[in-house]
Motif scaffolding. Structure first.
Motif, PDB file in Angstrom:
ATOM      1  N   ARG A 384      33.971  30.425  44.613  1.00  0.00           N
ATOM      2  CA  ARG A 384      32.894  31.257  45.162  1.00  0.00           C
ATOM      3  C   ARG A 384      33.468  32.561  45.727  1.00  0.00           C
ATOM      4  N   LYS A 385      34.698  32.490  46.268  1.00  0.00           N
ATOM      5  CA  LYS A 385      35.254  33.663  46.933  1.00  0.00           C
ATOM      6  C   LYS A 385      36.193  34.474  46.044  1.00  0.00           C
ATOM      7  N   VAL A 386      36.900  33.791  45.135  1.00  0.00           N
ATOM      8  CA  VAL A 386      37.852  34.501  44.278  1.00  0.00           C
ATOM      9  C   VAL A 386      37.164  34.793  42.947  1.00  0.00           C
ATOM     10  N   ARG A 387      36.247  35.732  42.973  1.00  0.00           N
ATOM     11  CA  ARG A 387      35.437  36.011  41.780  1.00  0.00           C
ATOM     12  C   ARG A 387      36.255  36.694  40.706  1.00  0.00           C
ATOM     13  N   GLY A 388      36.025  36.264  39.461  1.00  0.00           N
ATOM     14  CA  GLY A 388      36.690  36.894  38.338  1.00  0.00           C
ATOM     15  C   GLY A 388      38.144  36.495  38.163  1.00  0.00           C
ATOM     16  N   LYS A 389      38.665  35.708  39.108  1.00  0.00           N
ATOM     17  CA  LYS A 389      40.061  35.258  39.006  1.00  0.00           C
ATOM     18  C   LYS A 389      40.072  33.739  39.132  1.00  0.00           C
ATOM     19  N   ARG A 390      41.083  33.152  38.521  1.00  0.00           N
ATOM     20  CA  ARG A 390      41.271  31.712  38.706  1.00  0.00           C
ATOM     21  C   ARG A 390      42.650  31.475  39.302  1.00  0.00           C
ATOM     22  N   LEU A 391      42.705  30.496  40.190  1.00  0.00           N
ATOM     23  CA  LEU A 391      44.010  30.099  40.708  1.00  0.00           C
ATOM     24  C   LEU A 391      44.484  28.936  39.856  1.00  0.00           C
ATOM     25  N   LEU A 466      46.499  38.174  44.514  1.00  0.00           N
ATOM     26  CA  LEU A 466      45.223  38.355  43.802  1.00  0.00           C
ATOM     27  C   LEU A 466      44.986  39.815  43.424  1.00  0.00           C
ATOM     28  N   VAL A 467      45.421  40.733  44.311  1.00  0.00           N
ATOM     29  CA  VAL A 467      45.168  42.151  44.010  1.00  0.00           C
ATOM     30  C   VAL A 467      46.334  42.825  43.280  1.00  0.00           C
ATOM     31  N   ALA A 468      47.525  42.201  43.356  1.00  0.00           N
ATOM     32  CA  ALA A 468      48.706  42.821  42.729  1.00  0.00           C
ATOM     33  C   ALA A 468      48.753  42.615  41.220  1.00  0.00           C
ATOM     34  N   HIS A 469      47.876  41.749  40.702  1.00  0.00           N
ATOM     35  CA  HIS A 469      47.861  41.468  39.259  1.00  0.00           C
ATOM     36  C   HIS A 469      46.443  41.678  38.717  1.00  0.00           C
ATOM     37  N   GLU A 472      45.529  40.259  35.251  1.00  0.00           N
ATOM     38  CA  GLU A 472      45.663  38.811  35.029  1.00  0.00           C
ATOM     39  C   GLU A 472      44.385  38.102  35.450  1.00  0.00           C
ATOM     40  N   ARG A 473      43.898  37.218  34.564  1.00  0.00           N
ATOM     41  CA  ARG A 473      42.709  36.434  34.944  1.00  0.00           C
ATOM     42  C   ARG A 473      43.096  35.214  35.764  1.00  0.00           C
ATOM     43  N   SER A 474      44.360  34.811  35.645  1.00  0.00           N
ATOM     44  CA  SER A 474      44.811  33.598  36.310  1.00  0.00           C
ATOM     45  C   SER A 474      46.033  33.907  37.182  1.00  0.00           C
ATOM     46  N   ILE A 475      45.979  33.478  38.451  1.00  0.00           N
ATOM     47  CA  ILE A 475      47.103  33.683  39.373  1.00  0.00           C
ATOM     48  C   ILE A 475      47.893  32.376  39.425  1.00  0.00           C
ATOM     49  N   ASP A 662      44.510  30.246  29.733  1.00  0.00           N
ATOM     50  CA  ASP A 662      45.661  31.086  30.084  1.00  0.00           C
ATOM     51  C   ASP A 662      46.736  30.294  30.833  1.00  0.00           C
ATOM     52  N   SER A 663      46.310  29.557  31.867  1.00  0.00           N
ATOM     53  CA  SER A 663      47.317  28.868  32.686  1.00  0.00           C
ATOM     54  C   SER A 663      47.956  27.709  31.926  1.00  0.00           C
TER      55      SER A 663
END
Length: 685
Positions: A384-391, A466-469, A472-475, A662-663
């Motif tokens: 919900r909070k990390v939109r557009g990215k996946r951990l 999260l902001v340095a990449h 990348e869709r996946s951190i 990706d991951s």
């Protein structure tokens, strides 16, 4: 009808006007006395109400390392959005609630400042915020009701009321000489009660003036005085500064005691003629407005010494001294919080001895259980909070692992590593260590959790990743581990190179552990062929059965009977470190397990035995890894047959372990590079 009107109508339909009326109840003093007789809980002290509020959310018994602990559901932040939920501090919260219980029953701690003490970022402020939000919500429900009163204004004919500026308990209006008799008449023995009804405290300076003026006007007729009183329901609110106060020390030049106890209203002196008329005084200091509820002192030990006298009187005597007025009664819970350096300064400062004597210290350490630390980060970094990215899987886990390792003390037992200690605390079982050992480990590490890295630092570095990449869709875990390491150079709270070196060493331990985790997952994904595992298991069980019963096995292909296949059995058992000397015990254990299931009419399934499942998967992986040739992944050319097998493994990683495309590709490439180095340990980890 316009869209705006529709929206207004929608809100109007959803309003609960009856609830509004209940929350804004007003009545005469006589009606309030009737109410007290029916429901004496409305007269509870601030400590009693706070304690009951925590209990109202319920409790549950949990077992942590063989120890039964009471968990208070209130601290899970059930009525809000979970932002302030507290994890892993069961012992701290039990201490806090026990102190509140003692204060609620008048055993002495109600005359103390509750001092939350711990390192930066250990959730002291969160705990204070939870209590403030909780008492505010509790005052809005029927169970948490409380009341105050106002005086009929003799002004211009319109019926207006001058509210008690301290929102005090209406029973203060009963003269002291009649209180004991009134209490006995208000006490109905048939109504169950936890606390005895008491009337403690006198009228505030403003209400005392109102009372005395009316006594004079009505020639001492108290019954006519209280006819001028209107009682009303009191809703506590931090925003409105009613019953909830917060005080934050500023620099010493700007500190002023009036912030705590109120100040003269110079514009009204002309109207009332004197500074000592309470109508020309603003009773709006934090102690005044927090009456009936809670006051929080942020960084309490940074207070100017002059302020401490106010604090000492407020805690010990339940009185404050507004300028130009007599001592004034208050009823409120005083919560302060401070960090380690400030507290050490308190211990070495003889001027602070009186404060030390009047505080109850509650240690709020960092979390030392991995699962709890992970939950702290999951609260802030979810889909919900990390939109557009996946951990990627294990990203938060490795960050939490490092944070917890920095807080643990090296075990005195030479046979135990720091990483193993972390796993024991997290509920894992290790050969040679029982849950009783965990208690010993905790007792020998008194300072554990009071030092180390703050969750805030880790949260900052996850945010950086999260902001340095941006592309990348996946951190992944390495991105976060790199941020954690880079940030150590400039970490303001690390004041020695030795500590920095130690923290870097812990990062290398975490990387090794992550390597083991992903190798194990890839191995299991390769060996996740259900049919092949079932066949291998059947083969193993047939041989074990024959071995334990001293029989022969029938070869399915030749039809001949043969000796049990010792090589096959040992190749599986070695995967889970069963030594030659223990093989007979292990095999009998398996047969007894199958026999017990058969007696219950259940069929054996290898998945119900975790150790056997792991051994079969590792054996199958060893047999299959060469057919997949994962090492070819690191080359640019992969043949069609291998690609199909890799796609199956990738699909299993996505389905069973929470990876995305990706991951899953990243982790396969990473594990392939490990295999390419010839770095696979026998049997995984």
């Amino acid at each position: 009808m316009s869209a705006g009107s529709d929206l207004i109508s929608l809100i109007a339909r959803r309003q609960n006007l009856d609830d509004y009326k209940q929350k804004h109840w007003t009545g005469s003093f006589a009606e309030y006395l009737d109410l007290v007789k029916r429901d004496p809980k409305v007269t509870r002290t601030a400590y009693q109400r706070l304690y009951d509020m925590i209990l109202s959310k319920g409790t549950e018994e949990i077992v942590v390392n063989k120890e039964k602990l009471l968990q208070y559901k209130f601290f899970e932040d059930p009525d809000a959005n979970g932002e302030d939920a507290i994890f892993g501090l069961e012992r701290t919260l039990i201490s806090l609630v026990n102190i509140l219980k003692s204060a609620a029953h008048g055993y002495g701690t109600e005359r103390r400042v509750l001092l939350l003490h711990g390192p930066v970022g250990s959730s002291k402020s969160t705990l204070a915020r939870l209590i403030k939000k909780g008492i505010e919500r509790y005052s809005k429900i029927e169970e948490g009701r409380l009341f105050t009163y106002g005086w009929k204004d003799d002004g211009d004919g319109a019926e207006e009321y001058l509210e008690c500026p301290m929102h005090e308990e209406p029973l203060h209006l009963i003269p002291p000489e009649h209180r004991a008799e009134i209490v006995s008449l208000l006490t109905d023995e048939e109504i169950p009660r936890v606390y005895d009804l008491k009337i403690e405290g006198d009228l505030c300076p403003f209400c005392r003036q109102m009372f005395n003026e009316r006594m004079e006007r009505y020639n001492g007729d108290w019954s006519r005085v209280v006819q001028d009183v209107r009682v009303r329901r009191l809703i506590l609110s931090e925003q409105d500064r009613i019953g909830i106060g917060t005080f934050q020390p500023k620099d010493e030049k700007n500190q002023d005691a009036t912030e705590l106890t109120g100040d003269i209203n110079y514009r009204k002196i002309a109207e009332y003629g004197t500074e000592s008329d309470p109508r020309a005084f603003n009773f709006d200091g934090e102690f005044n407005i927090a009456n009936r509820g809670v006051i929080e002192f942020i960084e309490v030990l940074k207070l100017d010494v002059a302020f401490l006298y106010d604090l000492l009187g407020a805690s010990q005597e339940h009185k404050i001294k507004p300028k130009k007025f007599a001592q004034t009664d208050i009823d409120e819970v005083i919560i302060g919080h401070t960090n380690e350096p400030e507290y050490k300064r308190l211990q070495s400062n003889e001027f602070m001895e009186a404060l030390r004597d009047r505080t109850v210290k509650i240690d709020v350490p960092y979390v030392t259980r991995l699962q709890d630390e992970i939950q702290i980060y999951q609260k802030d970094y979810n889909e919900r909070k990390v939109r557009g990215k996946r951990l990627a899987p294990h990203t938060l886990e490795v960050a939490a692992m490092w944070a917890v390792l920095t807080r643990l003390e090296e075990p005195k037992n030479a046979g135990l590593t720091l990483m193993q200690k972390l796993k024991l605390y997290n509920g894992k079982t290790l050969p040679g260590f029982t849950e009783d050992n965990i208690k010993e480990l905790r007792e020998e590490s008194e300072r554990e959790g009071m030092l180390g890295i703050s969750p805030r630092y880790v949260q900052d570095k996850i945010s950086n990743a999260l902001v340095a990449h941006p592309t990348e869709r996946s951190i992944n875990p390495f991105m976060v581990l790199n941020e954690l390491e880079t940030g150590l150079k400039h970490h303001s709270l690390i004041n020695s190179d030795e500590t920095r070196k130690h923290y870097r060493h812990l990062l290398s331990l975490v990387k090794e552990e992550y390597e083991d985790i992903v190798k194990n997952e890839v191995q299991r994904a390769i060996a996740a062929d259900e049919d092949a595992l079932t066949r291998l298991c059947g083969n193993y069980i047939d041989n074990v059965k024959a071995y334990t019963q001293r029989e022969k096995v029938k070869n399915k292909y030749t039809g001949q009977t043969e000796e049990p296949d010792e090589r096959l059995m040992r190749s599986i058992e070695e995967k889970i470190d069963i030594p030659e000397s223990r093989k007979d015990d292990f095999r009998r254990e398996i047969m007894n397990y199958i026999g017990a299931l058969a007696l219950d009419g259940k069929k054996f399934d290898y998945r119900t035995n975790e150790r056997l499942q792991k051994a079969l998967e590792l054996k199958l992986f060893q047999d299959q890894k060469d057919t997949i040739k994962l090492t070819t992944l690191v080359s640019s050319v992969v043949d069609k047959d291998t690609q199909e097998k890799i796609d199956i493994v990738k699909a299993r990683l996505i389905r069973n372990y929470g990876y995305d495309e990706d991951s899953a590709t990243d982790v396969l490439n990473y594990v392939a590079s490990i295999f390419a180095r010839g770095d696979v340990k026998r049997g995984g980890h």
